[in-house]
Design a protein around this motif. Sequence first.
Motif, PDB file in Angstrom:
ATOM      1  N   MET A 121       0.846  -1.178   0.000  1.00 25.92           N
ATOM      2  CA  MET A 121       0.000   0.000   0.000  1.00 25.92           C
ATOM      3  C   MET A 121       0.892   1.242   0.000  1.00 25.92           C
ATOM      4  SD  MET A 121      -2.799   1.162   2.802  1.00 25.92           S
ATOM      5  CE  MET A 121      -4.395   0.890   2.119  1.00 25.92           C
ATOM      6  N   ARG A 122       0.584   2.193  -0.860  1.00 28.88           N
ATOM      7  CA  ARG A 122       1.325   3.436  -0.935  1.00 28.88           C
ATOM      8  C   ARG A 122       1.061   4.301   0.290  1.00 28.88           C
ATOM      9  NH1 ARG A 122       0.779   7.292  -5.951  1.00 28.88           N
ATOM     10  NH2 ARG A 122      -0.604   8.149  -4.423  1.00 28.88           N
ATOM     11  N   GLU A 123       2.082   5.043   0.701  1.00 27.93           N
ATOM     12  CA  GLU A 123       1.917   5.967   1.828  1.00 27.93           C
ATOM     13  C   GLU A 123       0.901   7.050   1.451  1.00 27.93           C
ATOM     14  OE1 GLU A 123       2.401   7.704   5.523  1.00 27.93           O
ATOM     15  OE2 GLU A 123       3.109   5.767   4.835  1.00 27.93           O
ATOM     16  N   ASN A 124      -0.028   7.304   2.325  1.00 29.98           N
ATOM     17  CA  ASN A 124      -1.065   8.297   2.097  1.00 29.98           C
ATOM     18  C   ASN A 124      -0.848   9.455   3.070  1.00 29.98           C
ATOM     19  OD1 ASN A 124      -3.766   9.531   2.868  1.00 29.98           O
ATOM     20  ND2 ASN A 124      -4.295   8.396   1.013  1.00 29.98           N
ATOM     21  N   PRO A 125      -0.885  10.704   2.607  1.00 31.00           N
ATOM     22  CA  PRO A 125      -0.637  11.827   3.508  1.00 31.00           C
ATOM     23  C   PRO A 125      -1.633  11.920   4.665  1.00 31.00           C
ATOM     24  CG  PRO A 125      -0.973  12.603   1.233  1.00 31.00           C
ATOM     25  CD  PRO A 125      -1.086  11.117   1.233  1.00 31.00           C
ATOM     26  N   VAL A 126      -2.879  11.547   4.432  1.00 27.84           N
ATOM     27  CA  VAL A 126      -3.883  11.577   5.509  1.00 27.84           C
ATOM     28  C   VAL A 126      -3.528  10.546   6.572  1.00 27.84           C
ATOM     29  CG1 VAL A 126      -6.312  11.147   6.061  1.00 27.84           C
ATOM     30  CG2 VAL A 126      -5.718  12.477   4.034  1.00 27.84           C
ATOM     31  N   CYS A 127      -3.150   9.365   6.130  1.00 25.49           N
ATOM     32  CA  CYS A 127      -2.760   8.315   7.082  1.00 25.49           C
ATOM     33  C   CYS A 127      -1.546   8.751   7.889  1.00 25.49           C
ATOM     34  CB  CYS A 127      -2.463   7.017   6.336  1.00 25.49           C
ATOM     35  SG  CYS A 127      -3.902   6.297   5.533  1.00 25.49           S
ATOM     36  N   HIS A 128      -0.589   9.318   7.207  1.00 23.40           N
ATOM     37  CA  HIS A 128       0.632   9.771   7.874  1.00 23.40           C
ATOM     38  C   HIS A 128       0.321  10.877   8.895  1.00 23.40           C
ATOM     39  CE1 HIS A 128       4.865  10.574   8.402  1.00 23.40           C
ATOM     40  NE2 HIS A 128       4.615  11.849   8.202  1.00 23.40           N
ATOM     41  N   LEU A 129      -0.501  11.840   8.500  1.00 21.02           N
ATOM     42  CA  LEU A 129      -0.832  12.968   9.360  1.00 21.02           C
ATOM     43  C   LEU A 129      -1.517  12.525  10.651  1.00 21.02           C
ATOM     44  CD1 LEU A 129      -1.058  16.076   9.756  1.00 21.02           C
ATOM     45  CD2 LEU A 129      -3.257  15.920   8.566  1.00 21.02           C
ATOM     46  N   PHE A 130      -2.495  11.612  10.535  1.00 16.41           N
ATOM     47  CA  PHE A 130      -3.281  11.214  11.693  1.00 16.41           C
ATOM     48  C   PHE A 130      -2.800   9.933  12.367  1.00 16.41           C
ATOM     49  CE2 PHE A 130      -6.631  13.610   9.231  1.00 16.41           C
ATOM     50  CZ  PHE A 130      -6.593  14.715  10.049  1.00 16.41           C
ATOM     51  N   GLY A 131      -1.835   9.242  11.771  1.00 17.75           N
ATOM     52  CA  GLY A 131      -1.345   8.002  12.365  1.00 17.75           C
ATOM     53  C   GLY A 131      -2.351   6.872  12.255  1.00 17.75           C
ATOM     54  N   ILE A 132      -3.050   6.810  11.109  1.00 12.05           N
ATOM     55  CA  ILE A 132      -4.057   5.777  10.895  1.00 12.05           C
ATOM     56  C   ILE A 132      -3.651   4.881   9.729  1.00 12.05           C
ATOM     57  CG2 ILE A 132      -5.937   7.115  11.900  1.00 12.05           C
ATOM     58  CD1 ILE A 132      -6.769   7.998   9.120  1.00 12.05           C
ATOM     59  N   ARG A 133      -4.304   3.760   9.581  1.00 15.30           N
ATOM     60  CA  ARG A 133      -3.964   2.804   8.532  1.00 15.30           C
ATOM     61  C   ARG A 133      -4.661   3.107   7.206  1.00 15.30           C
ATOM     62  NH1 ARG A 133      -4.304  -3.790   8.758  1.00 15.30           N
ATOM     63  NH2 ARG A 133      -3.332  -4.070   6.743  1.00 15.30           N
ATOM     64  N   TYR A 134      -5.919   3.514   7.274  1.00 14.96           N
ATOM     65  CA  TYR A 134      -6.712   3.777   6.073  1.00 14.96           C
ATOM     66  C   TYR A 134      -7.151   5.246   6.056  1.00 14.96           C
ATOM     67  CZ  TYR A 134      -6.999  -1.297   6.195  1.00 14.96           C
ATOM     68  OH  TYR A 134      -6.685  -2.629   6.252  1.00 14.96           O
ATOM     69  N   PRO A 135      -7.221   5.865   4.886  1.00 13.38           N
ATOM     70  CA  PRO A 135      -7.629   7.276   4.818  1.00 13.38           C
ATOM     71  C   PRO A 135      -9.149   7.442   4.915  1.00 13.38           C
ATOM     72  CG  PRO A 135      -7.140   6.481   2.623  1.00 13.38           C
ATOM     73  CD  PRO A 135      -6.818   5.346   3.581  1.00 13.38           C
ATOM     74  N   ILE A 136      -9.685   6.991   6.032  1.00 16.27           N
ATOM     75  CA  ILE A 136     -11.125   7.049   6.280  1.00 16.27           C
ATOM     76  C   ILE A 136     -11.338   7.832   7.570  1.00 16.27           C
ATOM     77  CG2 ILE A 136     -13.194   5.720   6.826  1.00 16.27           C
ATOM     78  CD1 ILE A 136     -11.922   3.441   5.139  1.00 16.27           C
ATOM     79  N   VAL A 137     -12.110   8.911   7.480  1.00 18.84           N
ATOM     80  CA  VAL A 137     -12.410   9.738   8.646  1.00 18.84           C
ATOM     81  C   VAL A 137     -13.922   9.740   8.846  1.00 18.84           C
ATOM     82  CG1 VAL A 137     -12.247  12.036   9.660  1.00 18.84           C
ATOM     83  CG2 VAL A 137     -10.392  11.187   8.202  1.00 18.84           C
ATOM     84  N   GLN A 138     -14.340   9.268   9.991  1.00 19.17           N
ATOM     85  CA  GLN A 138     -15.760   9.238  10.336  1.00 19.17           C
ATOM     86  C   GLN A 138     -16.232  10.656  10.626  1.00 19.17           C
ATOM     87  OE1 GLN A 138     -16.471   7.693  14.216  1.00 19.17           O
ATOM     88  NE2 GLN A 138     -18.434   8.718  14.275  1.00 19.17           N
ATOM     89  N   GLY A 139     -17.385  11.016  10.146  1.00 20.65           N
ATOM     90  CA  GLY A 139     -17.960  12.310  10.492  1.00 20.65           C
ATOM     91  C   GLY A 139     -18.395  12.323  11.947  1.00 20.65           C
ATOM     92  N   GLY A 140     -18.284  13.481  12.589  1.00 28.74           N
ATOM     93  CA  GLY A 140     -18.725  13.625  13.981  1.00 28.74           C
ATOM     94  C   GLY A 140     -20.207  13.911  14.029  1.00 28.74           C
ATOM     95  N   MET A 141     -21.011  12.934  13.752  1.00 29.59           N
ATOM     96  CA  MET A 141     -22.457  13.092  13.571  1.00 29.59           C
ATOM     97  C   MET A 141     -23.182  13.209  14.908  1.00 29.59           C
ATOM     98  SD  MET A 141     -22.663  10.077  10.732  1.00 29.59           S
ATOM     99  CE  MET A 141     -21.745   8.968  11.800  1.00 29.59           C
ATOM    100  N   LEU A 142     -23.729  14.380  15.162  1.00 31.74           N
ATOM    101  CA  LEU A 142     -24.449  14.610  16.411  1.00 31.74           C
ATOM    102  C   LEU A 142     -25.616  13.640  16.515  1.00 31.74           C
ATOM    103  CD1 LEU A 142     -24.822  16.308  18.935  1.00 31.74           C
ATOM    104  CD2 LEU A 142     -26.264  17.835  17.614  1.00 31.74           C
ATOM    105  N   GLY A 143     -25.732  12.989  17.644  1.00 31.09           N
ATOM    106  CA  GLY A 143     -26.830  12.055  17.866  1.00 31.09           C
ATOM    107  C   GLY A 143     -26.525  10.634  17.425  1.00 31.09           C
ATOM    108  N   VAL A 144     -25.524  10.472  16.569  1.00 32.69           N
ATOM    109  CA  VAL A 144     -25.159   9.136  16.080  1.00 32.69           C
ATOM    110  C   VAL A 144     -23.766   8.757  16.557  1.00 32.69           C
ATOM    111  CG1 VAL A 144     -24.776   7.722  14.023  1.00 32.69           C
ATOM    112  CG2 VAL A 144     -26.625   9.392  14.048  1.00 32.69           C
TER     113      VAL A 144
END
Length: 94
Positions: free
Chosen positions: A1-24
């Motif tokens: 898997m190629r290095e992804n800037p989002v993964c590198h920035l946040f220290g995560i494996r996949y460039p997936i960010v969950q929305g902060g959904m109020l109530g959910v």
Amino acid sequence: MRENPVCHLFGIRYPIVQGGMLGVSCPELASAISNAGGLGMLSGAKAVNEMRAEIRQTAELTDKPFGVNLPLHAVKDRAVEIAELLAEEGVKVV
């Protein structure tokens, strides 16, 4: 898997960010996303004591990075108080 800037920035494996959904969004959901390699997010449009409890519960459920979505339009009158809480609790992604 190629290095992804989002993964590198946040220290995560996949460039997936969950929305902060109020109530959910909740500690169980945010920690599950983080544990699976994404970036779980809590909602920051809650009472300070409720946010503190959710941050601590999420930290108990995962050792991976997670964050808090802070909708400034919804918390403008208490943004400083919330920012202080996030700093106190060591939240690194806002």
